[in-house]
Design a protein around this motif. Sequence first.
Motif, PDB file in Angstrom:
ATOM      1  N   VAL B 137       0.855  -1.192   0.000  1.00 41.24           N
ATOM      2  CA  VAL B 137       0.000   0.000   0.000  1.00 41.24           C
ATOM      3  C   VAL B 137       0.892   1.244   0.000  1.00 41.24           C
ATOM      4  CG1 VAL B 137      -1.792   1.279   1.249  1.00 41.24           C
ATOM      5  CG2 VAL B 137      -1.809  -1.221   1.275  1.00 41.24           C
ATOM      6  N   ALA B 138       1.914   1.210   0.850  1.00 45.64           N
ATOM      7  CA  ALA B 138       2.827   2.349   0.989  1.00 45.64           C
ATOM      8  C   ALA B 138       3.605   2.589  -0.305  1.00 45.64           C
ATOM      9  CB  ALA B 138       3.790   2.110   2.145  1.00 45.64           C
ATOM     10  N   LEU B 139       3.962   1.493  -0.967  1.00 43.30           N
ATOM     11  CA  LEU B 139       4.677   1.610  -2.237  1.00 43.30           C
ATOM     12  C   LEU B 139       3.779   2.285  -3.279  1.00 43.30           C
ATOM     13  CD1 LEU B 139       7.541   0.663  -2.810  1.00 43.30           C
ATOM     14  CD2 LEU B 139       6.606  -1.453  -3.745  1.00 43.30           C
ATOM     15  N   GLY B 140       2.506   1.883  -3.315  1.00 40.52           N
ATOM     16  CA  GLY B 140       1.537   2.499  -4.237  1.00 40.52           C
ATOM     17  C   GLY B 140       1.403   3.988  -3.954  1.00 40.52           C
ATOM     18  N   ALA B 141       1.339   4.345  -2.675  1.00 40.85           N
ATOM     19  CA  ALA B 141       1.212   5.753  -2.294  1.00 40.85           C
ATOM     20  C   ALA B 141       2.463   6.524  -2.707  1.00 40.85           C
ATOM     21  CB  ALA B 141       0.985   5.853  -0.790  1.00 40.85           C
ATOM     22  N   SER B 142       3.636   5.901  -2.486  1.00 41.11           N
ATOM     23  CA  SER B 142       4.905   6.541  -2.850  1.00 41.11           C
ATOM     24  C   SER B 142       4.942   6.866  -4.334  1.00 41.11           C
ATOM     25  CB  SER B 142       6.084   5.607  -2.590  1.00 41.11           C
ATOM     26  OG  SER B 142       6.306   5.469  -1.242  1.00 41.11           O
ATOM     27  N   LEU B 143       4.528   5.900  -5.130  1.00 44.56           N
ATOM     28  CA  LEU B 143       4.623   6.070  -6.577  1.00 44.56           C
ATOM     29  C   LEU B 143       3.628   7.112  -7.082  1.00 44.56           C
ATOM     30  CD1 LEU B 143       5.265   2.339  -7.305  1.00 44.56           C
ATOM     31  CD2 LEU B 143       6.788   4.196  -8.011  1.00 44.56           C
ATOM     32  N   ALA B 144       2.526   7.276  -6.353  1.00 45.51           N
ATOM     33  CA  ALA B 144       1.574   8.333  -6.713  1.00 45.51           C
ATOM     34  C   ALA B 144       2.204   9.698  -6.468  1.00 45.51           C
ATOM     35  CB  ALA B 144       0.294   8.170  -5.896  1.00 45.51           C
ATOM     36  N   VAL B 145       2.868   9.868  -5.315  1.00 45.97           N
ATOM     37  CA  VAL B 145       3.546  11.130  -5.011  1.00 45.97           C
ATOM     38  C   VAL B 145       4.677  11.369  -6.007  1.00 45.97           C
ATOM     39  CG1 VAL B 145       4.891  12.383  -3.260  1.00 45.97           C
ATOM     40  CG2 VAL B 145       2.965  10.926  -2.556  1.00 45.97           C
ATOM     41  N   PHE B 146       5.365  10.306  -6.319  1.00 42.29           N
ATOM     42  CA  PHE B 146       6.526  10.307  -7.199  1.00 42.29           C
ATOM     43  C   PHE B 146       6.160  10.755  -8.618  1.00 42.29           C
ATOM     44  CE2 PHE B 146       9.782   7.564  -9.459  1.00 42.29           C
ATOM     45  CZ  PHE B 146      10.896   8.146  -8.891  1.00 42.29           C
ATOM     46  N   GLY B 147       4.900  10.479  -9.014  1.00 37.40           N
ATOM     47  CA  GLY B 147       4.447  10.985 -10.308  1.00 37.40           C
ATOM     48  C   GLY B 147       4.182   9.939 -11.372  1.00 37.40           C
ATOM     49  N   PHE B 148       4.266   8.659 -10.989  1.00 41.00           N
ATOM     50  CA  PHE B 148       4.006   7.601 -11.973  1.00 41.00           C
ATOM     51  C   PHE B 148       2.499   7.463 -12.227  1.00 41.00           C
ATOM     52  CE2 PHE B 148       7.785   4.466 -12.218  1.00 41.00           C
ATOM     53  CZ  PHE B 148       8.658   5.518 -12.354  1.00 41.00           C
ATOM     54  N   GLU B 149       2.143   6.971 -13.426  1.00 43.19           N
ATOM     55  CA  GLU B 149       0.769   6.573 -13.715  1.00 43.19           C
ATOM     56  C   GLU B 149       0.594   5.145 -13.199  1.00 43.19           C
ATOM     57  OE1 GLU B 149      -1.479   8.546 -15.075  1.00 43.19           O
ATOM     58  OE2 GLU B 149       0.011  10.137 -15.321  1.00 43.19           O
ATOM     59  N   PHE B 150      -0.629   4.804 -12.839  1.00 39.14           N
ATOM     60  CA  PHE B 150      -0.787   3.455 -12.287  1.00 39.14           C
ATOM     61  C   PHE B 150      -0.530   2.371 -13.330  1.00 39.14           C
ATOM     62  CE2 PHE B 150      -2.609  -0.315 -10.414  1.00 39.14           C
ATOM     63  CZ  PHE B 150      -1.980  -0.258  -9.186  1.00 39.14           C
ATOM     64  N   SER B 151      -0.784   2.703 -14.604  1.00 42.91           N
ATOM     65  CA  SER B 151      -0.558   1.689 -15.644  1.00 42.91           C
ATOM     66  C   SER B 151       0.912   1.226 -15.658  1.00 42.91           C
ATOM     67  CB  SER B 151      -0.950   2.257 -17.010  1.00 42.91           C
ATOM     68  OG  SER B 151      -0.196   3.440 -17.261  1.00 42.91           O
ATOM     69  N   HIS B 152       1.839   2.153 -15.361  1.00 42.61           N
ATOM     70  CA  HIS B 152       3.261   1.774 -15.300  1.00 42.61           C
ATOM     71  C   HIS B 152       3.504   0.779 -14.177  1.00 42.61           C
ATOM     72  CE1 HIS B 152       3.838   5.986 -17.027  1.00 42.61           C
ATOM     73  NE2 HIS B 152       4.144   5.131 -17.989  1.00 42.61           N
ATOM     74  N   ILE B 153       2.922   1.104 -13.048  1.00 46.52           N
ATOM     75  CA  ILE B 153       3.144   0.263 -11.867  1.00 46.52           C
ATOM     76  C   ILE B 153       2.567  -1.126 -12.118  1.00 46.52           C
ATOM     77  CG2 ILE B 153       2.704   0.070  -9.399  1.00 46.52           C
ATOM     78  CD1 ILE B 153       2.122   3.176  -9.538  1.00 46.52           C
ATOM     79  N   GLU B 154       1.396  -1.139 -12.700  1.00 46.62           N
ATOM     80  CA  GLU B 154       0.706  -2.406 -12.949  1.00 46.62           C
ATOM     81  C   GLU B 154       1.537  -3.296 -13.877  1.00 46.62           C
ATOM     82  OE1 GLU B 154      -3.193  -1.695 -14.404  1.00 46.62           O
ATOM     83  OE2 GLU B 154      -3.866  -3.717 -13.907  1.00 46.62           O
TER      84      GLU B 154
END
Lengths: 298, 603
Positions: B137-154
Amino acid sequence: MSEKPLKILNTQQELDTGSKCNWCPGCGDFGILIALKQAIFELKLDPENVMLVSGIGCGSQAPHLVKVYGFHSLHGRALPVATAMKMANHKMTVIVIGGDGDGYGIGMAHFIHTARRNFDITYIVQNNQVYGLTKGQTSPTSDKGFKTKSTPEGVIEIAIRPLGLSIMAGASFAARGFAGDVMHLKEMIKLGIQHKGFSHIDALQPCVTFNKVNTYQWYQERVYKLEKDPAYDPTNRAMALAKAEEWGDRIAVGVYYKEERPTYNDELPQLANGSLLEQMLATPAGGVDISKTMEHYF
Amino acid sequence: MKSVYEPLTWVVGGEAGYGISTMGASFARICTRAGLFVHGYGEYPSLIRGGHNIASVRVGYEPVTSHGNKIDILLALNKETVDLHLDEMMEHGAVIYDGEAMPWDTSAVQPNLRLVSVPLARLTKELGAERVMRNTVALGASLAVFGFEFSHIEEIMMRTFGKKGPEVIAHNVNVARAGFDYVHTQFAEGFPTPSGAKLPFEKKMHPVEGAPKRVLMSGNEALALGALKAGVKFMAAYPMTPVTSIMLALAGWGTKHGIVMKQTEDEIAAMNMAIGASYMGVRTLTATSGGGFALMTEAIGMAAITETPLVAIEGMRPGPSTGLPTWTDQGDLRFVMHASQGEFPRMVLLPGDITESFEMMLKAYNWADEYQMVVLLVTDKYMGESIHTAEPFKHDDYVINRGPFMTMDEALKVVPGTYKRYEFTANGVSMRAVPGMPNTIHSAATDEHKEDGDLDESSENRIKMVDKRALKLEMLQKNSLAESDGAVLHGPATADLTLVGWGSMKGPIMEAMTVFNAANEAEGKAERVNFLQIKMALPFPSETVTRLLNTAKKTLLVENNATAQMGGIIREHTSIHLENKFLRYDGRPIHSAEILDQISKHL
């Protein structure tokens, strides 16, 4: 690696190297050396497939005195050297030889761990209860009260019981011989080499120069053969451990303990396709293909 | 000085035992796969649970080779993280924390900090996920702040968990999405700050489309991979920070590649085993840190006198004795150079990054075999355990060179009784026949011996044998080393200040040099710095170092130790005294910003 042609010895003298020997006249090491050579000859071992490894001590000169492959290593370290040799090329018959100080003193940790690993090697300990090469100090097997130059008032600690230790630690073959009975000692060595697993042979030997207590006569008065006792069962661990406690007025020689269990190398799947050496020599000239492994890091 | 090169630093902190280093590795992996460069560095006390751990990942569009001293995004999994690291925050940085589980009075903190309170524990519970999934969950939150789109993370998570099946992927993606979505929905108008204003996090990074595939690995893994490539068949080792991951890598590859990794009762056995197996003809390895190396020292001499090839790794941490067991240091260089009694030749190699770690391993095995010599590689906690992004290693041109190693066909032609294992030759190296070969029975000894291996204490033989062994190093240096194996000058050929360093200091020095020169160029200033990297302590590249230092206008020696050991070695071999030194010996690695400050002081 292609197989080399097998070499069969015609005479035991073919195992002699002609190297100068430094042992004192009458030393028990001679009896042990003769027993070892006879064992190698009678088992028809190809000397080119035998690796003899020693530590440091009077008796550790042995690899220079037997015409097989030899490695004269460090004080107390013969076992790790030899067991790695057995892992690298398990097709060699590996025999280790060294004194009581070497194996039961400085090398004790390796002795215990080698026993529990059950490598298919034979370990002969030239046990004379004294440090000879350094000219007469106490050893781990010196009896309590034994006077040496380093213990002028007598040894304070009690002596270790090497066979009890190796059996407890997991040696799958434990025997004792006496340098004054070469024929019997030779049989022990042959059984040890033939046994699949870690064979520990405690070879009692007088030191004619620095041990005036445990002499040939002292041993001859005490030594008796286990195999003459029909009630003794070397596959019985409890019986073996009880026997290993015995020391003093009566000292048993013979096979104390024997069990069949897989050797360390038997349980290494890495050796299914040949020895590590054979696999090394079959490695492509350009090295191992790591492309798949590298992908793991993308 | 305004830097033209500004990586972003993300730090996660929490209690030991809560997967902090795994989170750092995951974040670094996601960034690498997104085409960015990372440098990941972790700090942990010598405890398994309960102490304070951090993992820091610095991310940039260009290679990042140093950790930093400022934090852009701090992911605080406990209050202690905030207490210990708040003063390292960049003015416009963001702190992500669980405001419900970790109440925190923010009235007194820096006015512009973005306060990203995400109910990590509650979101995890609502999803019915295990507690440990809080990290995702924290990693997802970090990446949102960081500026990534969720499609990249997925996409990256699908690649990461691909082998674990669709259910595991879906679960992980959902959990990460919860943290990601929370940040997007709750902070659409900006993040709250102690000053009251709602402000966005501006230093965002985005994936680089079409970037080539790059590797992300630690220095230790690069060493292990080098050993694998070179054909290592046997390793014996005793676990010790900071090099344990080398033995774990080889153990993991064992069944597939036919490698036996033996964990031993102590380092004495490890070194003796590595030598014993090598004597039989296979390439072997052992690795340890200073304390274990102390136990190995006697056996190193055994390899030397029996002329058995030996490759071993020493990963430094601060001593003496147990010292600071999980921190870094460059204090063992002299120890490695001189360990074991008597005089004998050896090589001491000093890789400076993961690519060099890999490449030097390949060369180490060839040199060890070609010259039947002891080759020691020195690394440290900072390089060994940090993770770095690099271009995939090039190894297509590697050729295994085993030196004079008798084949079966050659052995069959030998007249029995004529083979001499230690025969005197023009380059000091004798033909090696391994046990099991026909017609070449001999014995090797740790005692001085004559050509056939039998003992000999005569004066004449002793002198010849000492000279024979010494000749090998001379010949190696003359015939097998390129100038760049010993020392390399990075940056402009002439400079106003030449930085001098070795090993893991390469990364921070290179970064400081690059930043300084680029900034000066941008500002129209003339001053430049360059960097002399020493890559080999033995044999020491005296000629190269003398030439380069004689032309340097001004020098600054940078070492992670208290006594400037390399400075002393340089003086010994070149008579050049490097007066300006920057030394750090508190167990913490020197970072690029400190070196930048030092450059400014000296120019």
